[in-house]
Design a protein around this motif. Structure first.
Motif, PDB file in Angstrom:
ATOM      1  N   GLY A 111       0.808  -1.217   0.000  1.00 36.42           N
ATOM      2  CA  GLY A 111       0.000   0.000   0.000  1.00 36.42           C
ATOM      3  C   GLY A 111       0.839   1.263   0.000  1.00 36.42           C
ATOM      4  O   GLY A 111       0.315   2.363  -0.173  1.00 36.42           O
ATOM      5  N   LYS A 112       2.149   1.125   0.197  1.00 36.64           N
ATOM      6  CA  LYS A 112       3.028   2.297   0.235  1.00 36.64           C
ATOM      7  C   LYS A 112       4.075   2.246  -0.872  1.00 36.64           C
ATOM      8  O   LYS A 112       5.149   2.842  -0.755  1.00 36.64           O
ATOM      9  CB  LYS A 112       3.694   2.401   1.601  1.00 36.64           C
ATOM     10  N   ILE A 124       8.895   7.373  -4.458  1.00 37.23           N
ATOM     11  CA  ILE A 124       9.272   8.791  -4.334  1.00 37.23           C
ATOM     12  C   ILE A 124      10.444   8.944  -3.373  1.00 37.23           C
ATOM     13  O   ILE A 124      11.408   9.660  -3.656  1.00 37.23           O
ATOM     14  CB  ILE A 124       8.058   9.631  -3.872  1.00 37.23           C
ATOM     15  N   LEU A 125      10.387   8.246  -2.245  1.00 41.35           N
ATOM     16  CA  LEU A 125      11.467   8.331  -1.255  1.00 41.35           C
ATOM     17  C   LEU A 125      12.787   7.791  -1.821  1.00 41.35           C
ATOM     18  O   LEU A 125      13.855   8.358  -1.561  1.00 41.35           O
ATOM     19  CB  LEU A 125      11.082   7.570   0.018  1.00 41.35           C
ATOM     20  N   LYS A 150      -4.533  -1.955 -10.922  1.00 39.11           N
ATOM     21  CA  LYS A 150      -4.143  -2.787  -9.778  1.00 39.11           C
ATOM     22  C   LYS A 150      -2.665  -3.137  -9.907  1.00 39.11           C
ATOM     23  O   LYS A 150      -2.149  -3.296 -11.017  1.00 39.11           O
ATOM     24  CB  LYS A 150      -4.950  -4.085  -9.750  1.00 39.11           C
ATOM     25  N   LEU A 151      -2.011  -3.279  -8.770  1.00 39.50           N
ATOM     26  CA  LEU A 151      -0.603  -3.670  -8.774  1.00 39.50           C
ATOM     27  C   LEU A 151      -0.469  -5.123  -9.207  1.00 39.50           C
ATOM     28  O   LEU A 151      -1.260  -5.977  -8.804  1.00 39.50           O
ATOM     29  CB  LEU A 151       0.006  -3.496  -7.391  1.00 39.50           C
ATOM     30  N   MET A 152       0.547  -5.399 -10.009  1.00 38.06           N
ATOM     31  CA  MET A 152       0.814  -6.783 -10.398  1.00 38.06           C
ATOM     32  C   MET A 152       1.487  -7.537  -9.259  1.00 38.06           C
ATOM     33  O   MET A 152       1.222  -8.713  -9.043  1.00 38.06           O
ATOM     34  CB  MET A 152       1.685  -6.825 -11.657  1.00 38.06           C
ATOM     35  N   PHE A 153       2.371  -6.858  -8.542  1.00 38.86           N
ATOM     36  CA  PHE A 153       3.111  -7.466  -7.433  1.00 38.86           C
ATOM     37  C   PHE A 153       2.987  -6.565  -6.204  1.00 38.86           C
ATOM     38  O   PHE A 153       3.902  -5.781  -5.917  1.00 38.86           O
ATOM     39  CB  PHE A 153       4.593  -7.648  -7.804  1.00 38.86           C
ATOM     40  N   PRO A 154       1.877  -6.656  -5.478  1.00 41.39           N
ATOM     41  CA  PRO A 154       1.728  -5.795  -4.291  1.00 41.39           C
ATOM     42  C   PRO A 154       2.884  -6.007  -3.314  1.00 41.39           C
ATOM     43  O   PRO A 154       3.277  -7.131  -3.033  1.00 41.39           O
ATOM     44  CB  PRO A 154       0.404  -6.262  -3.676  1.00 41.39           C
ATOM     45  N   ILE A 180      15.203   3.922   4.465  1.00 42.44           N
ATOM     46  CA  ILE A 180      13.839   4.322   4.108  1.00 42.44           C
ATOM     47  C   ILE A 180      12.880   3.481   4.942  1.00 42.44           C
ATOM     48  O   ILE A 180      12.913   2.252   4.890  1.00 42.44           O
ATOM     49  CB  ILE A 180      13.602   4.144   2.588  1.00 42.44           C
ATOM     50  N   PRO A 181      12.013   4.127   5.724  1.00 36.47           N
ATOM     51  CA  PRO A 181      11.187   3.376   6.681  1.00 36.47           C
ATOM     52  C   PRO A 181      10.202   2.387   6.051  1.00 36.47           C
ATOM     53  O   PRO A 181       9.831   1.409   6.701  1.00 36.47           O
ATOM     54  CB  PRO A 181      10.432   4.470   7.452  1.00 36.47           C
ATOM     55  N   THR A 182       9.791   2.597   4.820  1.00 38.46           N
ATOM     56  CA  THR A 182       8.814   1.692   4.197  1.00 38.46           C
ATOM     57  C   THR A 182       9.466   0.513   3.479  1.00 38.46           C
ATOM     58  O   THR A 182       8.763  -0.382   3.021  1.00 38.46           O
ATOM     59  CB  THR A 182       7.918   2.468   3.208  1.00 38.46           C
ATOM     60  N   VAL A 183      10.785   0.507   3.381  1.00 42.74           N
ATOM     61  CA  VAL A 183      11.504  -0.616   2.767  1.00 42.74           C
ATOM     62  C   VAL A 183      11.669  -1.709   3.817  1.00 42.74           C
ATOM     63  O   VAL A 183      12.199  -1.477   4.904  1.00 42.74           O
ATOM     64  CB  VAL A 183      12.887  -0.184   2.224  1.00 42.74           C
ATOM     65  N   ILE A 184      11.190  -2.902   3.489  1.00 39.71           N
ATOM     66  CA  ILE A 184      11.307  -4.021   4.424  1.00 39.71           C
ATOM     67  C   ILE A 184      12.606  -4.777   4.183  1.00 39.71           C
ATOM     68  O   ILE A 184      13.383  -4.996   5.099  1.00 39.71           O
ATOM     69  CB  ILE A 184      10.080  -4.952   4.313  1.00 39.71           C
ATOM     70  N   LYS A 185      12.851  -5.195   2.922  1.00 29.95           N
ATOM     71  CA  LYS A 185      14.118  -5.866   2.629  1.00 29.95           C
ATOM     72  C   LYS A 185      14.380  -5.874   1.135  1.00 29.95           C
ATOM     73  O   LYS A 185      13.485  -5.677   0.324  1.00 29.95           O
ATOM     74  CB  LYS A 185      14.148  -7.287   3.185  1.00 29.95           C
TER      75      LYS A 185
END
Length: 188
Positions: free
Chosen positions: A11-12, A18-19, A51-55, A75-80
């Motif tokens: 969702g982000k 952008i970040l 729709k996103l192909m790979f959410p 970047i806080p929204t990056v998980i890995k």
């Protein structure tokens, strides 16, 4: 330059893109968030939705090294970042500085990424394909699915959608995509 996949908060994806572009402004980085265009019907009216192909995934084209890796991790929204070896536990001595650091990160297979780029184009959107159906045999006349009829597993004539199957990143992926059905002919 190679392509890499990063896992981000679902969702982000747009915010993360952008970040990334702001944080890595000095590097040549291309970000792609593949989407698919689908017809939807509400209150009797058809409209287009995307729709996103790979959410939860963003694809990056760049020369990845540990410096960029750690910038991305800030970047806080990056998980890995999908990788083979975790750089956090990898020690590189001064005499090993000539080693190509990009080898430690999992690159997307060039055939996989070329298929995806061919499908979504420069805009990053998988648009409608025009199809013809004769005796349940689907022929793609025009659009991103042209010459990929074998990937079409099922056509929903009422909703103008097709289920397509592709192998990507070593996994089987099935998507609903929008199609324009030009003609249906059953010779029974």
């Amino acid at each position: 330059m190679d392509w890499y996949a990063i896992f981000v908060e679902t969702g982000k994806e747009e915010l993360t893109k952008i970040l990334i572009q702001q944080k890595l402004n000095d590097y040549k980085v291309k970000c792609m968030i593949p989407k698919r265009k689908l017809p939807e019907k509400r209150d009797g009216v058809f409209f287009h939705s995307f729709k996103l192909m790979f959410p939860g995934y963003i694809f990056l084209q760049l020369k990845l090294n540990y410096e960029i890796y750690y910038c991305l991790k800030e970047i806080p929204t990056v998980i890995k970042i999908l990788n083979y070896n975790s750089p956090e536990f990898e020690y590189i001595s001064e005499d090993q500085k000539h080693i190509d650091e990009s080898l430690y990160f999992k690159k997307i297979d060039p055939e996989d990424i070329m298929l995806l780029i061919d499908l979504v184009g420069e805009e990053g959107v998988l648009d409608y394909s025009e199809i013809f159906i004769e005796n349940r045999l689907v022929t793609v006349l025009n659009g991103p699915l042209k010459n990929l009829e074998g990937a079409i597993k099922k056509v929903d004539k009422r909703r103008n959608r097709a289920k397509v199957e592709f192998n990507f990143l070593g996994n089987k992926s099935i998507f609903d995509v929008g199609v324009q059905i030009l003609h249906i002919r059953d010779l029974h």
